[in-house]
Motif scaffolding. Sequence first.
Motif, PDB file in Angstrom:
ATOM      1  N   ILE A   1      -7.641  13.834   0.102  1.00 23.90           N
ATOM      2  CA  ILE A   1      -8.604  12.738   0.080  1.00 23.90           C
ATOM      3  C   ILE A   1      -7.921  11.432   0.413  1.00 23.90           C
ATOM      4  CG2 ILE A   1     -10.066  13.887  -1.628  1.00 23.90           C
ATOM      5  CD1 ILE A   1      -8.925  11.989  -3.733  1.00 23.90           C
ATOM      6  N   ARG A   2      -8.675  10.518   0.990  1.00 23.12           N
ATOM      7  CA  ARG A   2      -8.208   9.154   1.208  1.00 23.12           C
ATOM      8  C   ARG A   2      -9.335   8.213   0.808  1.00 23.12           C
ATOM      9  NH1 ARG A   2      -7.039   9.288   6.276  1.00 23.12           N
ATOM     10  NH2 ARG A   2      -8.813   8.125   7.132  1.00 23.12           N
ATOM     11  N   LYS A   3      -9.061   7.369  -0.167  1.00 24.55           N
ATOM     12  CA  LYS A   3     -10.068   6.447  -0.667  1.00 24.55           C
ATOM     13  C   LYS A   3     -10.212   5.252   0.258  1.00 24.55           C
ATOM     14  CE  LYS A   3     -11.586   6.960  -4.309  1.00 24.55           C
ATOM     15  NZ  LYS A   3     -12.802   7.669  -4.739  1.00 24.55           N
ATOM     16  N   THR A   4     -11.373   4.618   0.208  1.00 21.89           N
ATOM     17  CA  THR A   4     -11.599   3.442   1.042  1.00 21.89           C
ATOM     18  C   THR A   4     -10.696   2.294   0.652  1.00 21.89           C
ATOM     19  OG1 THR A   4     -13.398   2.804  -0.459  1.00 21.89           O
ATOM     20  CG2 THR A   4     -14.003   3.979   1.546  1.00 21.89           C
ATOM     21  N   SER A   5     -10.128   2.369  -0.547  1.00 23.55           N
ATOM     22  CA  SER A   5      -9.216   1.318  -1.011  1.00 23.55           C
ATOM     23  C   SER A   5      -7.797   1.530  -0.517  1.00 23.55           C
ATOM     24  CB  SER A   5      -9.196   1.266  -2.544  1.00 23.55           C
ATOM     25  OG  SER A   5      -8.783   2.510  -3.081  1.00 23.55           O
ATOM     26  N   ALA A   6      -7.586   2.631   0.257  1.00 19.60           N
ATOM     27  CA  ALA A   6      -6.240   2.921   0.736  1.00 19.60           C
ATOM     28  C   ALA A   6      -5.744   1.790   1.636  1.00 19.60           C
ATOM     29  CB  ALA A   6      -6.238   4.243   1.522  1.00 19.60           C
ATOM     30  N   VAL A   7      -4.427   1.598   1.631  1.00 13.66           N
ATOM     31  CA  VAL A   7      -3.834   0.568   2.457  1.00 13.66           C
ATOM     32  C   VAL A   7      -4.005   0.941   3.915  1.00 13.66           C
ATOM     33  CG1 VAL A   7      -1.690  -0.622   3.056  1.00 13.66           C
ATOM     34  CG2 VAL A   7      -2.151   0.056   0.675  1.00 13.66           C
ATOM     35  N   LYS A   8      -4.444  -0.011   4.746  1.00 13.03           N
ATOM     36  CA  LYS A   8      -4.665   0.269   6.147  1.00 13.03           C
ATOM     37  C   LYS A   8      -3.345   0.251   6.905  1.00 13.03           C
ATOM     38  CE  LYS A   8      -9.361  -1.556   6.434  1.00 13.03           C
ATOM     39  NZ  LYS A   8     -10.262  -2.508   7.128  1.00 13.03           N
ATOM     40  N   LEU A   9      -3.308   1.059   7.960  1.00 18.39           N
ATOM     41  CA  LEU A   9      -2.153   1.017   8.839  1.00 18.39           C
ATOM     42  C   LEU A   9      -2.145  -0.323   9.569  1.00 18.39           C
ATOM     43  CD1 LEU A   9      -2.385   4.601  10.330  1.00 18.39           C
ATOM     44  CD2 LEU A   9      -0.887   3.819   8.517  1.00 18.39           C
ATOM     45  N   PRO A  10      -0.971  -0.812  10.019  1.00 21.73           N
ATOM     46  CA  PRO A  10      -0.892  -2.132  10.634  1.00 21.73           C
ATOM     47  C   PRO A  10      -1.876  -2.313  11.783  1.00 21.73           C
ATOM     48  CG  PRO A  10       1.305  -1.289  10.180  1.00 21.73           C
ATOM     49  CD  PRO A  10       0.344  -0.182   9.851  1.00 21.73           C
TER      50      PRO A  10
END
Length: 259
Positions: free
Chosen positions: A245-254
Amino acid sequence: MASSSSSSKSSCFQCHDSTVNCFRNGWRLRNGARAHLCYRCACVYEDGRFCETFHSNDDGWRDCESCGKLVHCGCVVSFNQYFLLDFGGVICMECSKKNLILARNRRYAREFQTDPVDFPDLAKKVQSDSDIQCIPRTNKSVLSPLFEKLLTASDADIRTGRIVIPKKYAETFFPEISEPKGLMMNILDIENKEWKFAFRYWPNCGSRTYVLEGIREFLAVKKLQAGDTVTFYRVEPGGNMAIGIRKTSAVKLPHQAST
């Protein structure tokens, strides 16, 4: 974003409001000019909700082959919001970007392969860079990403307890099923816990809509919401399926920060 501009037109292109004196530029018309919109209609257009707001009863709506979201095809307003796929069907812009990232990760996986095939460095990089949670595995196991699914509101609805699996992926990566009732599947999560889900399909006008049912507890435990992403993997040896899973709060890639 559309810019403000004075216009010689006496009314909004969409709602025909003639009481405003200043219009905003919308999409480009077939004659090369811009559609002039009042403030209210321009805000809907700039938020990307124009077709779903004003064209919901029109023809031309098709499902994104990746996430299942409805896309209004053939409309001059939304022509830049989807891509046509070589094998038929369409994919929305958001899924196209995600698939590019997934393809990049597969390339990294090949670059980091050793003997036996293993790429712990890739898993560590993915975890630290984008908060994608990976399935625990032994030193001789291989975690191969299959596809991602961006959860819609209906997918994340704990009352229904099911996720729609795009037909392309269901028929490529899941076991073949010949009856709507389908079969039960054991799928590992990121903590190596085994979940039992039902993989089945609904007959739909001569076609099939594939779903993964019985996931109510999984949704609740993982606190998944619309906009979160689930990624399906194949774990080798053994061929078991796993889910991350990946939450919407995950840190975005540059390179995603401005999207």
